[in-house]
Scaffold this active site. Structure first.
Site, PDB file in Angstrom:
ATOM      1  CB  SER A  31       2.322   8.646   4.011  1.00 49.17           C
ATOM      2  OG  SER A  31       1.851   7.765   3.009  1.00 49.17           O
TER       3      SER A  31
ATOM      4  CE1 TYR B 210      -2.794  10.036   4.899  1.00 48.26           C
ATOM      5  CE2 TYR B 210      -1.468   9.379   3.014  1.00 48.26           C
ATOM      6  CZ  TYR B 210      -1.798   9.248   4.346  1.00 48.26           C
ATOM      7  OH  TYR B 210      -1.127   8.345   5.142  1.00 48.26           O
TER       8      TYR B 210
HETATM    9  P1  NAD Z   1      -5.882   4.101  11.780  1.00 48.40           P
HETATM   10  O1  NAD Z   1      -7.096   4.691  11.165  1.00 48.40           O
HETATM   11  O2  NAD Z   1      -5.872   2.665  12.164  1.00 48.40           O
HETATM   12  O3  NAD Z   1      -5.454   4.941  13.065  1.00 48.40           O
HETATM   13  C1  NAD Z   1      -5.477   6.347  13.080  1.00 48.40           C
HETATM   14  C2  NAD Z   1      -5.927   6.793  14.462  1.00 48.40           C
HETATM   15  O4  NAD Z   1      -5.857   8.230  14.501  1.00 48.40           O
HETATM   16  C3  NAD Z   1      -7.378   6.385  14.780  1.00 48.40           C
HETATM   17  O5  NAD Z   1      -7.438   5.700  16.017  1.00 48.40           O
HETATM   18  C4  NAD Z   1      -8.112   7.718  14.819  1.00 48.40           C
HETATM   19  O6  NAD Z   1      -9.200   7.737  15.737  1.00 48.40           O
HETATM   20  C5  NAD Z   1      -6.995   8.678  15.227  1.00 48.40           C
HETATM   21  N1  NAD Z   1      -7.337  10.057  14.882  1.00 48.40           N
HETATM   22  C6  NAD Z   1      -7.858  10.515  13.710  1.00 48.40           C
HETATM   23  N2  NAD Z   1      -8.096  11.827  13.793  1.00 48.40           N
HETATM   24  C7  NAD Z   1      -7.714  12.213  15.045  1.00 48.40           C
HETATM   25  C8  NAD Z   1      -7.731  13.461  15.735  1.00 48.40           C
HETATM   26  N3  NAD Z   1      -8.188  14.575  15.140  1.00 48.40           N
HETATM   27  N4  NAD Z   1      -7.266  13.504  17.007  1.00 48.40           N
HETATM   28  C9  NAD Z   1      -6.810  12.383  17.617  1.00 48.40           C
HETATM   29  N5  NAD Z   1      -6.791  11.170  17.016  1.00 48.40           N
HETATM   30  C10 NAD Z   1      -7.238  11.086  15.740  1.00 48.40           C
HETATM   31  O7  NAD Z   1      -4.727   4.406  10.747  1.00 48.40           O
HETATM   32  P2  NAD Z   1      -3.185   4.004  10.722  1.00 48.40           P
HETATM   33  O8  NAD Z   1      -2.967   3.344   9.429  1.00 48.40           O
HETATM   34  O9  NAD Z   1      -2.734   3.368  11.973  1.00 48.40           O
HETATM   35  O10 NAD Z   1      -2.549   5.468  10.601  1.00 48.40           O
HETATM   36  C11 NAD Z   1      -1.604   6.012  11.513  1.00 48.40           C
HETATM   37  C12 NAD Z   1      -0.722   6.979  10.762  1.00 48.40           C
HETATM   38  O11 NAD Z   1      -0.006   6.270   9.754  1.00 48.40           O
HETATM   39  C13 NAD Z   1      -1.487   8.084  10.045  1.00 48.40           C
HETATM   40  O12 NAD Z   1      -0.809   9.320  10.204  1.00 48.40           O
HETATM   41  C14 NAD Z   1      -1.453   7.633   8.597  1.00 48.40           C
HETATM   42  O13 NAD Z   1      -1.568   8.721   7.702  1.00 48.40           O
HETATM   43  C15 NAD Z   1      -0.100   6.949   8.523  1.00 48.40           C
HETATM   44  N6  NAD Z   1       0.054   6.012   7.438  1.00 48.40           N
HETATM   45  C16 NAD Z   1      -0.766   4.943   7.295  1.00 48.40           C
HETATM   46  C17 NAD Z   1      -0.588   4.074   6.230  1.00 48.40           C
HETATM   47  C18 NAD Z   1      -1.473   2.881   6.010  1.00 48.40           C
HETATM   48  O14 NAD Z   1      -1.404   2.278   4.950  1.00 48.40           O
HETATM   49  N7  NAD Z   1      -2.277   2.469   6.965  1.00 48.40           N
HETATM   50  C19 NAD Z   1       0.445   4.293   5.309  1.00 48.40           C
HETATM   51  C20 NAD Z   1       1.285   5.401   5.485  1.00 48.40           C
HETATM   52  C21 NAD Z   1       1.081   6.250   6.553  1.00 48.40           C
END
Ligand code: NAD
Length: 256
Positions: free
Chosen positions: A142, A155
């Protein structure tokens, strides 16, 4: 351009957001994709939605558990016989609060999914890719994995840890022909950022979104596909000389 036909891709957190967009992007260029997620209903719905695009397998697992990780790796191998690209992406945001108000349990939960989950995925996949003599791993960190994030310290700590795992894994596996990189998105329009904004702005006034937007030079949140395109690049042969690197995909936020 890399021919992805038949290439085997595995994506954790593949039922939603960035993981789902990456699954779609890889399927559209002919790859075979396994999506792994903890949410059974969302996983099945995503599999059904992606199925018309190509070969997609859904595997339910908790990435923070050793048993869950061993299970999803074994199932992917059973389905595909190997792994060419591993997107180590599942994550949770945790509670938004200053450090003084964070509980140890909340901290542990975020670290368990985001950091331990990343570690367990690497531990299971690196030997497989090393034996193949090829492979690319993309760890989703991130912008908060490179900069501080007030209100999101657990986080941010977990995502800084992903950088350490990425660099160490890259050094350990370069000689075997395996590449490991991390990506660093700014806010992406997914359920995760919605949850963070709800916690920051329970009245839904829009102030949390405005505060983020004020810090993004390109003036918008990322779409999940903006991130998926970087993931495809790092999974492709076009990035053959890239390993141990941290890629910001943040609309210019990190330049300030
Ligand atoms: P999201 O919530 O849409 O998707 C995350 C997915 O991970 C969900 O489907 C959830 O069920 C799954 N998950 C959570 N815990 C789990 C576990 N223990 N085992 C298996 N699956 C699990 O979120 P996203 O934004 O698509 O996030 C994806 C990645 O991107 C994450 O690592 C997040 O930290 C990172 N990220 C997101 C953002 C943002 O702004 N959305 C920014 C920077 C980084």
């Amino acid at each position: 351009m890399t021919d992805f036909a038949g290439r085997r891709i595995r994506i954790t957190g593949g039922a939603s957001g960035i993981g789902a967009a990456a699954a779609e992007a890889f399927l559209r260029i002919g790859a075979r994709v396994a999506i792994v997620d903890i949410g059974a209903a969302a996983l099945e719905a995503r599999r059904a939605a992606l199925e018309p695009l190509g070969e997609v397998v859904a595997i339910r697992a908790d990435v923070s558990s050793e048993q869950g990780t061993d299970g999803y790796v074994a199932q992917t191998l059973h389905a595909f016989g190997g792994i060419d690209v591993f997107v180590n992406n599942a994550g949770v945001e945790g509670r938004v609060a200053p450090i003084a108000e964070q509980s140890a349990d909340d901290f542990d939960r975020v670290i368990a999914v985001n950091l331990r989950g990343c570690f367990l995925g690497l531990r299971a996949v690196l030997p497989i890719m090393s034996a193949q003599g090829s492979g690319s791993i993309i760890n989703t960190s991130s912008a908060a994995g490179l900069d501080g994030a007030p209100g999101l310290a657990p986080y941010s700590a977990s995502k800084h840890g992903v950088v350490a795992l990425t660099k160490s894994a890259a050094l350990e596996s370069a000689a075997a022909g395996v590449r490991v990189n991390s990506i660093h998105p700014s806010p992406v329009d997914t359920p995760m950022i919605e949850s963070i904004m709800r916690q920051r702005d329970p009245q839904g006034s829009g102030s949390a979104r405005q505060a983020f937007l004020a810090r993004i030079p390109l003036g918008r949140f990322a779409e999940p596909d903006d991130i998926a395109q970087l993931i495809v690049f790092l999974g492709s042969d076009e990035s053959a000389f890239v390993t141990g690197a941290q890629y910001r995909v943040d609309g210019g936020m990190g330049a300030a």
